[in-house]
Design a protein around this motif. Structure first.
Motif, PDB file in Angstrom:
ATOM      1  N   ARG A 117     -74.079  19.920  46.520  1.00  0.00           N
ATOM      2  CA  ARG A 117     -73.638  19.435  47.816  1.00  0.00           C
ATOM      3  C   ARG A 117     -72.210  19.904  48.036  1.00  0.00           C
ATOM      4  NH1 ARG A 117     -75.626  13.092  47.795  1.00  0.00           N
ATOM      5  NH2 ARG A 117     -77.844  13.495  48.195  1.00  0.00           N
ATOM      6  N   PRO A 118     -71.876  20.376  49.217  1.00  0.00           N
ATOM      7  CA  PRO A 118     -70.545  20.975  49.425  1.00  0.00           C
ATOM      8  C   PRO A 118     -69.398  19.988  49.290  1.00  0.00           C
ATOM      9  CG  PRO A 118     -71.733  20.780  51.507  1.00  0.00           C
ATOM     10  CD  PRO A 118     -72.715  20.482  50.426  1.00  0.00           C
ATOM     11  N   GLY A 119     -69.644  18.702  49.508  1.00  0.00           N
ATOM     12  CA  GLY A 119     -68.608  17.686  49.329  1.00  0.00           C
ATOM     13  C   GLY A 119     -68.802  16.964  48.013  1.00  0.00           C
ATOM     14  N   ILE A 177     -66.122  24.194  41.664  1.00  0.00           N
ATOM     15  CA  ILE A 177     -67.104  25.269  41.861  1.00  0.00           C
ATOM     16  C   ILE A 177     -67.157  26.188  40.654  1.00  0.00           C
ATOM     17  CG2 ILE A 177     -67.664  27.320  43.236  1.00  0.00           C
ATOM     18  CD1 ILE A 177     -66.598  25.923  45.674  1.00  0.00           C
ATOM     19  N   SER A 178     -65.994  26.533  40.098  1.00  0.00           N
ATOM     20  CA  SER A 178     -65.968  27.460  38.964  1.00  0.00           C
ATOM     21  C   SER A 178     -66.708  26.901  37.764  1.00  0.00           C
ATOM     22  CB  SER A 178     -64.528  27.791  38.583  1.00  0.00           C
ATOM     23  OG  SER A 178     -63.830  26.625  38.171  1.00  0.00           O
ATOM     24  N   GLU A 203     -68.492  34.414  43.668  1.00  0.00           N
ATOM     25  CA  GLU A 203     -67.942  34.699  44.992  1.00  0.00           C
ATOM     26  C   GLU A 203     -68.917  34.276  46.085  1.00  0.00           C
ATOM     27  OE1 GLU A 203     -68.045  36.773  42.428  1.00  0.00           O
ATOM     28  OE2 GLU A 203     -65.899  36.719  41.924  1.00  0.00           O
ATOM     29  N   ARG A 204     -70.185  34.573  45.875  1.00  0.00           N
ATOM     30  CA  ARG A 204     -71.199  34.193  46.856  1.00  0.00           C
ATOM     31  C   ARG A 204     -71.327  32.670  46.941  1.00  0.00           C
ATOM     32  NH1 ARG A 204     -73.291  34.620  51.639  1.00  0.00           N
ATOM     33  NH2 ARG A 204     -75.536  34.230  51.739  1.00  0.00           N
ATOM     34  N   MET A 205     -71.190  32.007  45.817  1.00  0.00           N
ATOM     35  CA  MET A 205     -71.274  30.546  45.830  1.00  0.00           C
ATOM     36  C   MET A 205     -70.108  29.945  46.609  1.00  0.00           C
ATOM     37  SD  MET A 205     -71.810  27.941  42.660  1.00  0.00           S
ATOM     38  CE  MET A 205     -72.068  26.183  42.952  1.00  0.00           C
ATOM     39  N   GLU A 252     -58.038  28.100  45.717  1.00  0.00           N
ATOM     40  CA  GLU A 252     -58.578  26.745  45.648  1.00  0.00           C
ATOM     41  C   GLU A 252     -59.885  26.735  44.870  1.00  0.00           C
ATOM     42  OE1 GLU A 252     -59.938  23.136  48.723  1.00  0.00           O
ATOM     43  OE2 GLU A 252     -59.501  25.163  49.463  1.00  0.00           O
ATOM     44  N   ASP A 253     -60.090  25.673  44.112  1.00  0.00           N
ATOM     45  CA  ASP A 253     -61.333  25.500  43.360  1.00  0.00           C
ATOM     46  C   ASP A 253     -61.859  24.095  43.651  1.00  0.00           C
ATOM     47  OD1 ASP A 253     -63.433  25.976  41.643  1.00  0.00           O
ATOM     48  OD2 ASP A 253     -62.261  25.739  39.801  1.00  0.00           O
TER      49      ASP A 253
END
Length: 311
Positions: free
Chosen positions: A29-31, A70-71, A87-89, A105-106
């Protein structure tokens, strides 16, 4: 038993459906602000595409949740995130955020882990579940004890396991089999990668003994190892720095049922050092906030009785 139907886009599911070897995936989920508490490990999680396509395209069994940068999500799951590169993620996550992701930013995202994943063939996609409104954008939980849902979800479960099943919908579903090396589904059992992720998240990316936060040397340790009958369970895990992990696995360090650090006298006798650990002996280690997530007394006692070098 409960089930959850999560809404996904076509790109995510088609990418993973083309890679059937990826049996454990991250339904991210993006958040990262809201935790996922709808299911317990072992309960079914299904994937449904957005309207107007609106079809259930597959599913699996819930394996845990973590809030991760994300990393780190990419490090642990790689293509099982549904994309072919970090990068695509970052680009995909950024498409769902109001503010673009800065190059340095991560951001933290919500990671819902699903194991034993199966995607249905295009000619066998399922109709949407009952009472799933068009304006639902994330997903919907279902109590399978409700009789009107029973037939629909039993049929979907049969698709996941490849044939008819007898299932008690009042309890989490599981299939029998040996413990070590078997992907059976049991309450509290996690997938291999989700075990790493949820332990990392539950301990706030800090070593339970030293408090160190250098991510490359932090490891999710099993209190009772898999070859000895242990499982991928959060309460069978400790987040430890790599050298601390080695000393724990070899019995030079232990943790008692009250979560106090024990240090074997053999550490000094055999190696002539270890003062950094003797100075911490008897101190409480860091543990997760939720009591249910903390190291299990039974597993800690097993380690003390079987592995720890008491003398």
């Amino acid at each position: 038993m409960k089930a959850y139907v999560g809404v996904t886009d076509g790109d995510w599911y088609r990418f993973l459906a083309a890679r059937p070897s990826l049996a454990e995936v991250n339904f991210w989920r993006p958040g990262g602000g809201r935790e996922f508490r709808v299911l317990t490990p072992g309960e079914p999680f299904f994937f449904k595409t957005h309207y107007p396509d609106n079809r259930v395209v597959g599913g699996g069994f819930y394996s845990g949740f973590a809030q991760l940068p994300i990393s780190t999500a990419w490090e642990l799951f790689a293509e099982a995130n549904g994309v072919d590169s970090l990068e695509r993620m970052r680009t995909r996550v950024g498409q769902y955020r109001r503010v673009p992701i800065h190059p340095n930013e991560d951001p933290v995202i919500g990671c819902v882990f699903v194991r034993d994943v199966v995607f249905f063939s295009q000619d066998a996609l399922a109709d949407p579940p009952p009472e799933f409104a068009p304006n639902i954008v994330q997903g919907k939980g279902y109590d399978l004890a409700v009789r009107s849902y029973e037939g629909y979800f039993v049929e979907l479960l049969a698709r996941l396991v490849g044939g008819p099943i007898e299932v008690d919908l009042s309890t989490p579903w599981h299939r029998p089999g040996p413990v070590y090396g078997d992907p059976r589904l049991t309450p509290q059992r996690l997938g291999q990668q989700s075990f790493q992720a949820v332990v990392l998240s539950a301990y706030h990316q800090r070593c339970a003994v030293t408090g160190g936060r250098i991510r490359p040397v932090l490891q999710a340790a099993h209190i009772r190892p898999l070859p000895e009958g242990g499982e991928h369970r959060l309460d069978n895990g400790l987040l430890l720095r790599s050298d601390v992990h080695t000393l724990y696995d070899r019995g030079y360090l232990g943790v008692d049922p009250k979560h106090r650090l024990l240090v074997s006298p053999r550490l000094r006798a055999e190696f002539g050092n270890g003062e950094q650990f003797y100075s911490r002996a008897g101190q409480l280690i860091a543990v997760p906030e939720r009591r249910a997530d903390r190291p299990n007394r039974e597993f800690l006692e097993w380690h003390l009785d079987t592995v720890f070098k008491a003398a």
